[in-house]
Motif scaffolding. Structure first.
Motif, PDB file in Angstrom:
ATOM      1  N   GLY A  14      -3.293  -3.057   2.361  1.00  0.00           N
ATOM      2  CA  GLY A  14      -3.533  -4.484   2.518  1.00  0.00           C
ATOM      3  C   GLY A  14      -2.732  -5.051   3.683  1.00  0.00           C
ATOM      4  N   ALA A  21       5.520  -6.072   4.882  1.00  0.00           N
ATOM      5  CA  ALA A  21       5.016  -5.015   3.997  1.00  0.00           C
ATOM      6  C   ALA A  21       3.612  -4.635   4.460  1.00  0.00           C
ATOM      7  CB  ALA A  21       5.008  -5.510   2.545  1.00  0.00           C
ATOM      8  N   GLY A  22       2.870  -3.906   3.607  1.00  0.00           N
ATOM      9  CA  GLY A  22       1.478  -3.598   3.896  1.00  0.00           C
ATOM     10  C   GLY A  22       1.272  -2.878   5.216  1.00  0.00           C
ATOM     11  N   GLN A  47       0.703 -14.181   2.791  1.00  0.00           N
ATOM     12  CA  GLN A  47       1.987 -13.789   2.201  1.00  0.00           C
ATOM     13  C   GLN A  47       3.104 -14.079   3.191  1.00  0.00           C
ATOM     14  OE1 GLN A  47       3.737  -9.665   0.172  1.00  0.00           O
ATOM     15  NE2 GLN A  47       1.684  -9.620   0.960  1.00  0.00           N
ATOM     16  N   VAL A 110       0.863   1.096  -5.174  1.00  0.00           N
ATOM     17  CA  VAL A 110       1.276  -0.319  -5.173  1.00  0.00           C
ATOM     18  C   VAL A 110       0.586  -1.061  -6.317  1.00  0.00           C
ATOM     19  CG1 VAL A 110       1.081  -2.459  -3.866  1.00  0.00           C
ATOM     20  CG2 VAL A 110       1.652  -0.333  -2.685  1.00  0.00           C
ATOM     21  N   LEU A 119      -1.322  -6.642  -7.171  1.00  0.00           N
ATOM     22  CA  LEU A 119      -1.993  -6.081  -5.995  1.00  0.00           C
ATOM     23  C   LEU A 119      -2.939  -4.954  -6.391  1.00  0.00           C
ATOM     24  CD1 LEU A 119       1.071  -6.037  -3.547  1.00  0.00           C
ATOM     25  CD2 LEU A 119      -0.610  -7.850  -3.886  1.00  0.00           C
ATOM     26  N   HIS A 212      11.957  -6.746   1.200  1.00  0.00           N
ATOM     27  CA  HIS A 212      10.497  -6.866   1.204  1.00  0.00           C
ATOM     28  C   HIS A 212       9.896  -5.739   2.043  1.00  0.00           C
ATOM     29  CE1 HIS A 212       6.578  -8.659   1.176  1.00  0.00           C
ATOM     30  NE2 HIS A 212       6.570  -8.814   2.479  1.00  0.00           N
ATOM     31  N   CYS A 216       6.597   0.316   1.073  1.00  0.00           N
ATOM     32  CA  CYS A 216       5.580   0.624   2.100  1.00  0.00           C
ATOM     33  C   CYS A 216       6.211   1.422   3.227  1.00  0.00           C
ATOM     34  CB  CYS A 216       4.997  -0.665   2.677  1.00  0.00           C
ATOM     35  SG  CYS A 216       4.325  -1.788   1.447  1.00  0.00           S
TER      36      CYS A 216
HETATM   37  C1  LIG Z   1      -0.184  -6.144   1.404  1.00  0.00           C
HETATM   38  C2  LIG Z   1       0.969  -5.690   0.586  1.00  0.00           C
HETATM   39  N1  LIG Z   1       1.050  -4.376   0.256  1.00  0.00           N
HETATM   40  C3  LIG Z   1       2.101  -3.928  -0.473  1.00  0.00           C
HETATM   41  C4  LIG Z   1       3.083  -4.776  -0.907  1.00  0.00           C
HETATM   42  C5  LIG Z   1       4.236  -4.268  -1.758  1.00  0.00           C
HETATM   43  O1  LIG Z   1       5.438  -4.457  -1.180  1.00  0.00           O
HETATM   44  C6  LIG Z   1       2.979  -6.151  -0.531  1.00  0.00           C
HETATM   45  N2  LIG Z   1       3.904  -7.078  -0.919  1.00  0.00           N
HETATM   46  N3  LIG Z   1       1.915  -6.563   0.208  1.00  0.00           N
END
Ligand SMILES: Cc1ncc(CO)c(N)n1
Ligand SMILES: Nc1ncnc2c1ncn2[C@@H]1O[C@H](COP(=O)(O)OP(=O)(O)OP(=O)(O)O)[C@@H](O)[C@H]1O
Length: 270
Positions: A14, A21-22, A47, A110, A119, A212, A216
């Motif tokens: 994501g 992250a992601g 986010q 995740v 998620l 944070h 990932c």
């Molecule tokens: C998109 C996304 N993937 C994984 C995490 C886990 O940290 C997050 N907060 N956001």
């Protein structure tokens, strides 16, 4: 100098608009570890360091088309999955991984973001275990995720071992149970389990809320090293050092759970 032989590594995950992250964390990690990063986005999240404010999954066909675009032109030497959200997306990803015969897959299972946002839908856990784990070389649950995947409550190291054995039974070759959520005050211990393997990776626990994207980043670093041809044992060792440096030297941005520092490992090994 040409880069024709550079390792190509794919993240299927994501998007985190906040960048910590992601796919953003994954691509930064890939770049720092010297591999060529590619991405297939499963969902867009709105986010930042204060939390997840919106989740917009993509249609499974959009995920499939991204994977075909990559597979038809740019063969990855390793790949990782992060946020997959639904069983439909998981089945789509598993089908493409099988179709292209991609190896060296790291699954970061995740489930819930630090602020509590989901998620991964509950209905998708079974698909993750049955369809994706058998294709994976490594799965990297944190302690709550290991409890969900194994159906066990984990308190002791013996519980961790039993949970790992149950997770290995899905057909994944190695499981790393991460200790970020553990109760040890001085260290954060991750344990790698395989058929004949138990290896502990311990590092000093950092007293910080700027974590944070640690999960990932850790899984992306494993995938980057696997893409370069490393063994799982060595890849996890580099990933542990990479995430430790990233946590120890935070950037200090954002008002909530700030991101880690993806430059720190490179600066520490200079
Ligand atoms: C998109 C996304 N993937 C994984 C995490 C886990 O940290 C997050 N907060 N956001
Ligand atoms: N405070 C800390 N100090 C040192 N290492 C940490 C700390 N928190 C997490 N880690 C390390 O970071 C990595 C990720 O672990 P963690 O258990 O936090 O994953 P996660 O919960 O999946 O992360 P995320 O919040 O990104 O989903 C592991 O190597 C873990 O040991």
């Amino acid at each position: 100098m040409g880069y024709g032989n550079v390792a190509k590594v794919l993240t299927i995950a994501g998007s985190d608009s906040g960048g910590g992250a992601g796919i953003q964390a994954d691509l930064k990690t890939f770049q720092e570890l010297g591999v060529y990063g590619m991405s297939a986005i499963t969902a867009v999240t709105a986010q930042n360091t204060t939390g997840v404010h919106g989740v917009y999954p993509l249609p499974p066909e959009a995920v499939a088309q991204q994977l075909r675009a990559i597979g038809d032109d740019l063969e990855p030497q390793a790949l990782k999955t992060g946020m997959l959200f639904s069983s439909d997306i998981i089945e789509t990803v598993a089908a493409q991984v099988r179709a292209y015969g991609w190896r060296r897959l790291v699954v970061d299972p995740v489930m819930i973001a630090k602020g509590g946002a989901s998620l991964l839908r509950e209905e998708a856990v079974a698909a993750l275990c049955r369809s994706l784990l058998p294709l994976a070389e490594v799965v990297t649950p944190n302690l709550p995720e290991a409890e969900t995947l194994s159906g066990l409550t984990i308190r002791t190291y013996a519980d961790r071992l039993e949970a790992a054995e149950r997770i290995l039974a899905y057909g994944v070759k190695y499981v790393v149970i991460k200790g970020g959520h553990g109760e040890e005050l001085d260290t954060s211990v991750d344990v790698l389990y395989g058929a004949d393997t138990v290896v502990e990776y311990a590092a000093p626990r950092v007293a910080t809320k700027q974590t944070h994207g640690t999960g990932c980043t850790f899984a992306a670093a494993i995938a980057a090293e696997l893409g370069k041809g490393a063994s799982v044992r060595d890849a996890v060792s580099v990933a542990k050092s990479f995430v430790q440096a990233a946590i120890e030297h935070p950037l200090g941005i954002g008002s909530g759970h700030g991101p880690t520092n993806h430059w720190a490992y490179r600066e520490s090994v200079r």
